[in-house]
Design a protein around this motif. Structure first.
Motif, short mmCIF file in Angstrom:
data_model
loop_
_atom_site.label_atom_id
_atom_site.label_comp_id
_atom_site.label_asym_id
_atom_site.label_seq_id
_atom_site.Cartn_x
_atom_site.Cartn_y
_atom_site.Cartn_z
N TYR A 1 -42.75 -46.56 -36.85
CA TYR A 1 -44.03 -46.04 -37.30
C TYR A 1 -43.77 -45.28 -38.59
O TYR A 1 -42.62 -44.95 -38.92
N SER B 1 -43.35 -52.73 -35.04
CA SER B 1 -44.31 -51.65 -34.81
C SER B 1 -44.00 -51.01 -33.47
O SER B 1 -43.19 -51.49 -32.69
N GLU C 1 -48.83 -49.51 -29.40
CA GLU C 1 -49.96 -48.80 -29.99
C GLU C 1 -50.49 -47.69 -29.08
O GLU C 1 -50.71 -46.57 -29.53
N LYS D 1 -51.90 -36.82 -43.85
CA LYS D 1 -52.75 -37.71 -43.07
C LYS D 1 -52.78 -39.10 -43.68
O LYS D 1 -53.02 -39.25 -44.88
N PRO D 2 -52.53 -40.15 -42.89
CA PRO D 2 -52.73 -41.51 -43.38
C PRO D 2 -54.23 -41.82 -43.41
O PRO D 2 -54.87 -41.95 -42.36
N THR E 1 -57.18 -44.04 -41.02
CA THR E 1 -56.76 -44.24 -39.64
C THR E 1 -57.70 -43.47 -38.72
O THR E 1 -58.48 -42.61 -39.18
N ARG F 1 -55.20 -38.89 -36.59
CA ARG F 1 -53.88 -39.53 -36.53
C ARG F 1 -53.01 -39.09 -37.70
O ARG F 1 -53.46 -38.95 -38.83
N LEU G 1 -48.68 -43.58 -38.52
CA LEU G 1 -49.27 -44.87 -38.88
C LEU G 1 -48.49 -45.99 -38.22
O LEU G 1 -47.27 -46.08 -38.35
N ASN G 2 -49.19 -46.86 -37.54
CA ASN G 2 -48.57 -47.98 -36.84
C ASN G 2 -48.98 -49.28 -37.53
O ASN G 2 -50.17 -49.57 -37.65
N VAL H 1 -52.75 -47.83 -47.15
CA VAL H 1 -52.98 -46.52 -46.54
C VAL H 1 -52.27 -45.47 -47.38
O VAL H 1 -51.05 -45.54 -47.58
#
Length: 658
Positions: A540, A568, A571, A606-607, A610, A614, A617-618, A646
């Motif tokens: 991630y 990944s 989730e 922060k991404p 998303t 969150r 980031l996945n 992102v």
């Protein structure tokens, strides 16, 4: 069948203003002609003969040769200027009667509007691509294909004279390097169709058989050929790999008397074993060429569940192969730096002292690990820092490849397992300092089951020496130095009950000595003022801004993790861990207040785009970091394999002392 001359490459490696290093694999012994054509400087040409200065050649099989160009240049190449290059490969023995250039050998190697591949050398690093963890059968796209798209768009914009700083531009400067920070292959987790293709190619390439010392009665005659014909060759290799009864602590209570595998990966059913398998694996993940050499049917003897898995993996692997022409093109246009992580060799590689004692104490497991490291040397490590591998060592490598499996092979692997120059520095501006976090482990003396520190005292001292006096640095640590606190706590709990292997308890803070030493390096009075730490490993992506406080203000640290290129995290599990981490260790949380290190302030980024809240980031993709003239990141983002972008933005109000 007749094999193509160019099997893989060219891959640009350590390219500098006075040095050109590139790697390629061919089916015949070749001489080379290299022509460098800078757009604002005189052309330079070099005729290189195999085995002579400038062209290092090692034969691995009748139809497999590894070539490393390492050419000291007569004139400095200009920086920040397009440098086109041409390679011609000559065959036919003395005098190389037949010459073929890249346009004929790899017609898809160039970007639109260009008849030759090329590169740019950055006078100052304003951009770098980075990523890790590329599993061919993951099935979620390939971050390296996305990186190729970025270079294609940037070059098209540059050729058209568009504003490189406009909002729609992919990035403001051609990347100074592509940093691959681990798991370039998954030697311990191979799809059945990929392993099948490897076995199809081994005889075509003329790779020699390898006696397998210690393989046991399961593999009759103890050779690679016997292994390939064994009924457990596909999806059952875990039955052939060695076992150990060594258990300690609470783990001994839980697993009393049970044999445990030396190879701890959960996917060891297709673990690569032989040197030939390791070498062909690299050719198949970096180049489309050998995928065109015939088809491979499903092996016999699979049960229904294995047949279903084979078909599922076949679809994923074929999708992966479709992107390899783009990967080959990417590697031909940007200097590629590499370093191993565990899956390049095997899962949990050197995680604990107990693991090392079990793995290296058995001749079969020691051979498997050594073969992976030898393949890494030829395909990755050699181009990182050619000067680290003396001619005498490379001659021993060549001798082993001619006749693998004997005493010389074993002696070479013993020395490679002790080799201490896998780390290196590229003299960019700021420098790229790549740490070896696998073979310099700080082993626990109190318990064989406690996680080893990622670097020992001597290695950390050498790292400090490399960093002294630099105003800024790009530091590569395969595992993040500053990780997710909740996950580190979970790893600590499992370590306490004697099960560090179950949760991959590999983080810098899991070993008190290594953690203290790396933090002291950051606080040193002559340490760089700006650290950009590039990491991967965890599947991630995230970004932390870290500030160290003390008597004097410490450096600005940017922990940037990009993972994976084609991998990944589960989730739902990641979403849960992310939520709990923010809840349990928020700035206002009593738990965070009780466990914090008051001298360390962490600000998560922060991404954007998303789900709400969150911070992790996945998704498969490639990381991009843009830097100003001081080496401070101005933009950090992840280009996803599915086409998304992102950006990671700083949230000052979420900072916390930890």
């Amino acid at each position: 069948m007749e094999l193509p001359l160019l099997l893989a490459g060219p891959i640009l490696r350590r390219v500098e203003r006075k040095r050109f290093v590139a790697w390629l694999a061919t089916s015949q012994r070749c001489d080379l002609k290299l022509t460098l054509s800078p757009s604002q400087a005189p052309e330079q040409s070099y005729h290189l003969r195999a085995g002579e200065a400038g062209l290092n050649a090692i034969q691995a099989g009748k139809h497999l040769h590894f070539l490393l160009l390492d050419v000291p240049l007569d004139e400095e190449l200009p920086s920040d200027t397009w440098v086109a290059y041409q390679l011609a490969l000559g065959t036919g023995g003395e005098g190389a009667a037949h010459w073929r250039d890249l346009g004929e050998l790899a017609p898809d190697l160039c970007y639109d509007g260009h008849s030759l591949p090329g590169f740019r050398l950055s006078g100052r690093v304003h951009s770098v691509l980075h990523g890790s963890c590329r599993k061919p059968h993951h099935g979620a796209g390939d971050g390296l294909v996305r990186a190729d798209q970025l270079l294609a768009q940037w070059l098209a914009d540059s050729d058209a004279g568009s504003d490189a700083n406009s909002k729609d531009s992919t990035h403001s400067d051609w990347p100074a390097a592509l940093m691959l920070s681990g798991d370039q292959i998954y030697a311990d987790d191979v799809a059945g169709p990929l392993l099948r293709r490897i076995h199809h190619l081994i005889p075509l390439l003329g790779l020699p058989d390898e006696p397998l010392a210690g393989a046991g009665d399961e593999v009759k005659a103890g050779s690679a050929e016997a292994l390939y014909q064994h009924p457990d060759c596909y999806y059952r290799r875990d039955r052939l790999l060695p076992q150990t009864r060594r258990n300690r602590g609470l783990a001994q209570v839980l697993f009393r008397g049970a044999e445990k595998p030396v190879f701890t990966t959960a996917n060891a059913r297709n673990h690569l074993i032989t040197l030939a398998e390791m070498l062909v694996m690299y050719l198949l993940v970096w180049s489309p060429t050998l995928w065109r050499c015939g088809t491979c049917g499903m092996p016999k003897g699979l049960d229904q569940e294995e047949q279903d898995l084979y078909r599922k993996q076949d679809d994923a692997v074929e999708g992966f192969a479709e992107g390899l022409a783009a990967v080959q093109r990417l590697f031909a246009h940007i200097p590629v730096a590499m370093i191993f992580d565990d899956h390049d060799v095997t899962d949990d590689w050197n995680l604990t002292r107990g693991w090392e004692e079990s793995a290296y104490g058995h001749p079969f497991s020691s051979r498997v690990i050594g073969n992976a490291l030898l393949a890494y040397l030829l395909c990755q490590g050699w181009g990182n820092s050619p000067d680290a591998f003396p001619a005498e060592l490379m001659q021993r490598v060549a001798n082993t490849l001619k006749l693998p499996g004997g005493e010389e092979h074993d002696n070479l692997l013993v020395d490679l397992l002790r080799f201490d120059h896998w780390h290196y520095v590229w003299n960019l501006n700021p420098p790229l300092v790549v740490a070896d976090c696998r073979t310099h482990r700080w082993r626990s003396e109190s318990s064989a089951d406690k996680p080893s520190g990622l670097m020992d005292w001597e290695a950390l001292t050498d790292l400090q020496h490399d960093l002294k006096g630099l105003p800024a640095v790009l530091l590569v640590s395969s595992a993040p130095i500053f990780g997710v606190k909740l996950i580190e706590v979970i790893q600590r709990v499992f370590t306490y009950v004697g099960l560090p292997l179950m949760v991959d308890a590999e983080n810098w803070m899991s070993h008190r000595g290594a953690a203290s030493a790396i933090l002291n390096i950051f606080r040193h009075s002559r340490t760089p003022g700006h650290f950009v730490i590039l990491s991967g490993d965890v599947h991630y992506s995230f970004v932390y801004d870290v500030e160290l406080r003390g008597r004097l203000r410490g450096p600005d640290i940017y922990q940037i993790c990009s993972s994976g290129l084609a991998n990944s995290f589960p989730e739902r599990l990641l979403a849960t861990l992310d939520h709990l981490n923010r809840w349990l260790y928020s700035p206002r949380s009593p738990l965070n207040w009780l466990t914090r290190r008051r001298s360390m302030r962490v600000i998560p980024r922060k991404p954007e785009g998303t789900p709400h809240g969150r911070r992790l980031l996945n998704g498969a993709g490639i990381g991009l970091v843009e830097l100003d003239d001081e080496g401070v990141p101005t933009r950090i983002c992840q280009y996803l394999a599915d086409g998304g972008v992102v950006e990671f933005t700083r949230r000052e109000h979420e900072s916390r002392w930890r």
